[in-house]
Design a protein around this motif. Structure first.
Motif, PDB file in Angstrom:
ATOM      1  N   LEU A   1      32.341  25.867 -22.972  1.00 29.95           N
ATOM      2  CA  LEU A   1      33.732  25.874 -22.509  1.00 29.95           C
ATOM      3  C   LEU A   1      34.210  27.298 -22.235  1.00 29.95           C
ATOM      4  O   LEU A   1      34.989  27.534 -21.292  1.00 29.95           O
ATOM      5  N   ARG A   2      33.772  28.267 -23.071  1.00 30.90           N
ATOM      6  CA  ARG A   2      34.174  29.658 -22.822  1.00 30.90           C
ATOM      7  C   ARG A   2      33.689  30.126 -21.451  1.00 30.90           C
ATOM      8  O   ARG A   2      34.365  30.890 -20.753  1.00 30.90           O
ATOM      9  N   LYS A   3      32.462  29.682 -21.084  1.00 28.80           N
ATOM     10  CA  LYS A   3      31.929  30.066 -19.779  1.00 28.80           C
ATOM     11  C   LYS A   3      32.747  29.457 -18.643  1.00 28.80           C
ATOM     12  O   LYS A   3      32.806  30.014 -17.545  1.00 28.80           O
ATOM     13  N   ARG A   4      33.402  28.327 -18.936  1.00 31.05           N
ATOM     14  CA  ARG A   4      34.139  27.630 -17.871  1.00 31.05           C
ATOM     15  C   ARG A   4      35.605  28.021 -17.831  1.00 31.05           C
ATOM     16  O   ARG A   4      36.366  27.499 -17.011  1.00 31.05           O
ATOM     17  N   VAL A   5      36.062  28.973 -18.723  1.00 33.63           N
ATOM     18  CA  VAL A   5      37.488  29.329 -18.766  1.00 33.63           C
ATOM     19  C   VAL A   5      37.937  29.968 -17.460  1.00 33.63           C
ATOM     20  O   VAL A   5      39.007  29.642 -16.917  1.00 33.63           O
ATOM     21  N   GLU A   6      37.133  30.942 -16.928  1.00 33.73           N
ATOM     22  CA  GLU A   6      37.507  31.604 -15.685  1.00 33.73           C
ATOM     23  C   GLU A   6      37.645  30.616 -14.539  1.00 33.73           C
ATOM     24  O   GLU A   6      38.605  30.676 -13.764  1.00 33.73           O
ATOM     25  N   HIS A   7      36.689  29.702 -14.463  1.00 39.15           N
ATOM     26  CA  HIS A   7      36.759  28.701 -13.402  1.00 39.15           C
ATOM     27  C   HIS A   7      38.006  27.827 -13.568  1.00 39.15           C
ATOM     28  O   HIS A   7      38.709  27.525 -12.591  1.00 39.15           O
ATOM     29  N   ILE A   8      38.312  27.468 -14.802  1.00 42.38           N
ATOM     30  CA  ILE A   8      39.489  26.615 -15.047  1.00 42.38           C
ATOM     31  C   ILE A   8      40.772  27.371 -14.713  1.00 42.38           C
ATOM     32  O   ILE A   8      41.736  26.808 -14.179  1.00 42.38           O
ATOM     33  N   THR A   9      40.815  28.715 -15.024  1.00 38.13           N
ATOM     34  CA  THR A   9      42.001  29.528 -14.705  1.00 38.13           C
ATOM     35  C   THR A   9      42.246  29.544 -13.205  1.00 38.13           C
ATOM     36  O   THR A   9      43.385  29.409 -12.725  1.00 38.13           O
ATOM     37  N   SER A  10      41.161  29.690 -12.433  1.00 36.04           N
ATOM     38  CA  SER A  10      41.290  29.674 -10.977  1.00 36.04           C
ATOM     39  C   SER A  10      41.806  28.323 -10.490  1.00 36.04           C
ATOM     40  O   SER A  10      42.679  28.253  -9.620  1.00 36.04           O
TER      41      SER A  10
ATOM     42  N   ALA B   1      43.660  26.369 -12.192  1.00 34.16           N
ATOM     43  CA  ALA B   1      45.063  26.255 -12.597  1.00 34.16           C
ATOM     44  C   ALA B   1      45.981  26.926 -11.583  1.00 34.16           C
ATOM     45  O   ALA B   1      47.068  26.424 -11.256  1.00 34.16           O
ATOM     46  N   LYS B   2      45.562  28.122 -11.074  1.00 35.99           N
ATOM     47  CA  LYS B   2      46.362  28.790 -10.051  1.00 35.99           C
ATOM     48  C   LYS B   2      46.481  27.928  -8.797  1.00 35.99           C
ATOM     49  O   LYS B   2      47.549  27.825  -8.197  1.00 35.99           O
ATOM     50  N   LYS B   3      45.376  27.339  -8.428  1.00 34.09           N
ATOM     51  CA  LYS B   3      45.419  26.457  -7.256  1.00 34.09           C
ATOM     52  C   LYS B   3      46.360  25.284  -7.495  1.00 34.09           C
ATOM     53  O   LYS B   3      47.106  24.883  -6.601  1.00 34.09           O
ATOM     54  N   ALA B   4      46.365  24.750  -8.710  1.00 36.11           N
ATOM     55  CA  ALA B   4      47.245  23.634  -9.036  1.00 36.11           C
ATOM     56  C   ALA B   4      48.704  24.061  -8.972  1.00 36.11           C
ATOM     57  O   ALA B   4      49.569  23.313  -8.476  1.00 36.11           O
ATOM     58  N   HIS B   5      49.012  25.314  -9.466  1.00 30.51           N
ATOM     59  CA  HIS B   5      50.384  25.830  -9.392  1.00 30.51           C
ATOM     60  C   HIS B   5      50.849  25.928  -7.947  1.00 30.51           C
ATOM     61  O   HIS B   5      51.973  25.532  -7.599  1.00 30.51           O
TER      62      HIS B   5
ATOM     63  N   LEU C   1      53.943  23.961  -3.104  1.00 28.01           N
ATOM     64  CA  LEU C   1      53.957  23.403  -1.757  1.00 28.01           C
ATOM     65  C   LEU C   1      54.458  21.959  -1.746  1.00 28.01           C
ATOM     66  O   LEU C   1      55.104  21.524  -0.792  1.00 28.01           O
ATOM     67  N   THR C   2      54.159  21.236  -2.803  1.00 29.19           N
ATOM     68  CA  THR C   2      54.636  19.851  -2.883  1.00 29.19           C
ATOM     69  C   THR C   2      56.148  19.799  -2.927  1.00 29.19           C
ATOM     70  O   THR C   2      56.792  18.956  -2.288  1.00 29.19           O
ATOM     71  N   ASP C   3      56.786  20.737  -3.682  1.00 32.10           N
ATOM     72  CA  ASP C   3      58.258  20.778  -3.731  1.00 32.10           C
ATOM     73  C   ASP C   3      58.827  21.094  -2.357  1.00 32.10           C
ATOM     74  O   ASP C   3      59.844  20.497  -1.930  1.00 32.10           O
ATOM     75  N   ARG C   4      58.214  22.065  -1.637  1.00 31.40           N
ATOM     76  CA  ARG C   4      58.686  22.393  -0.289  1.00 31.40           C
ATOM     77  C   ARG C   4      58.579  21.190   0.624  1.00 31.40           C
ATOM     78  O   ARG C   4      59.467  20.911   1.440  1.00 31.40           O
TER      79      ARG C   4
END
Length: 379
Positions: free
Chosen positions: A199-208, A210-214, A219-222
């Motif tokens: 899971l530690r190895k996958r944290v960076e990928h998950i952070t990226s 998360a940014k995409k999800a934000h 864009l969904t609100d717009r």
């Protein structure tokens, strides 16, 4: 919880129903040889669910049923009841102060288990004893003849037997299970560490991600705001179209009123046609009823014709049989007349013989009288 009473009927040497009462102070049962002490132990073992016939000192299940003696007839069923005191609710699934466990067997080898006179399976009996803490390793039944075997046994065997009776085996089994669970837990802990490392190895990928999800939510609100503006514009257009449709509806309602009036006039004409049709239907029904009556009468006449034909056939058959009987009687009459002629002939012959005999008798009687007359002066 303790064993309060044993009731034995038809088991081995117990021909009549025998009850043995216990109390918490009873330690043993004594009696002379052959009085049935060992059979009581066999009965308890059997009622507790023992399936090995050899341990009950029998070669077949029907050997457990009283087989009779020189003065007593055999019976067809054996039963052993164990009455346990359950005032302390040692059997949690049963709310009665007494628990009666019974086992029966018939000569047909059919049998069953009963708890408080309710039939249950062997598995349910075992589950009942387990709920009270009675396992097959928490008690020990030493059969007749094993005392000497135990005394002569090696120290390791004696120790194993004592541990079995004392229930030490239970704790050994629990210790073994606990060690097994501990080993499994350690293995699970190692797997958890591996998972954390992955899971530690996958944290960076998950952070990226998360940014995409934000960004997606922004864009969904717009998009929702734009859709709201478009919806307001569409709503105003729809209101204008509704006004146009309302004016068209008024025209349609006027046309509907005209159509309703025309429909009412046509309904009146239709009712007149229906009345005429009903009158014709009634006339048709009357004609149909008469036709059905004629058909029924015709069927009755056909049935009578068939009945008369059957009677005719029966009479013809009876007439034929009568003619045959007359012919037979004529032949029989001829035989009888012939026999009468022969009998008349015989009768005439006999009558002549009788006449001859009567004349001979008269002659003899005349001679007797003459002789009597001649002898009379001499007397």
């Amino acid at each position: 919880m303790y064993l309060e009473k044993i009731s034995v009927y038809g088991f081995k040497t117990f021909r009549k129903e025998t009850e043995i009462l216990f109390s918490p102070k009873v330690t043993c049962i004594v009696g002379p040889n052959g009085s049935g002490k060992s059979n009581i132990v066999d009965g308890i073992r059997w009622a507790l669910g023992e399936q090995r016939i050899s341990l009950l000192r029998a070669s077949d299940s029907t050997d457990l049923i009283f087989s009779g003696s020189a003065f007593k007839k055999p019976i067809s069923v054996a039963s052993v009841k164990l009455v346990f005191n359950n005032e302390d609710r040692s059997f949690p699934d049963i709310n009665t102060p007494r628990v009666i466990v019974e086992r029966r067997i018939y000569r047909s080898r059919e049998g069953g288990y009963f708890v408080n006179n309710n039939p249950i399976r062997l598995q349910d009996v075992m589950r009942l004893f387990y709920s009270a803490g009675m396992y097959n390793h928490t008690y020990s039944i030493v059969s007749q003849g094993r005392i000497e075997e135990i005394l002569l046994a090696k120290s390791e065997q004696k120790r194993a037997l004592i541990e079995q009776v004392a229930g030490v085996g239970v704790f050994k089994k629990r210790r073994k299970e606990a060690l097994k669970k501990l080993s499994e837990t350690e293995q699970n802990l190692l797997r958890v560490k591996d998972i954390l490392s992955e899971l530690r190895k996958r944290v960076e990928h998950i952070t990226s991600e998360a940014k995409k999800a934000h960004m997606y939510y922004f864009l969904t609100d717009r998009l929702k705001q734009a859709e709201g503006t478009l919806l307001n514009y569409s709503l105003s257009n729809l209101k204008r179209q509704v006004e146009t449709v309302k004016s068209g509806i008024m025209d349609v309602e006027n046309e509907e009123k005209m159509l309703i009036e025309k429909l009412r006039e046509r309904k009146e004409k239709l009712n007149e046609i229906k009345n005429k049709s009903e009158a014709l239907s009634r006339e048709t029904g009357t004609t149909r009823n008469k036709r059905e009556e004629f058909l029924i009468e015709e069927a009755k006449l056909k049935e009578r014709e068939i009945h008369f034909e059957e009677q005719k056939n029966q009479l013809e058959e009876k007439s034929r049989k009568t003619l045959l009987e007359i012919e037979r009687l004529k032949r029989k009459l001829g035989y009888i007349q012939k026999d009468i002629k022969e009998l008349n002939t015989q009768k005439n012959v006999l009558q002549e013989e009788i006449n001859k005999r009567e004349k001979t008798v008269e002659l003899l009687q005349s001679n007797i009288k003459c002789t009597e007359n001649e002898i009379a002066p001499l007397l």
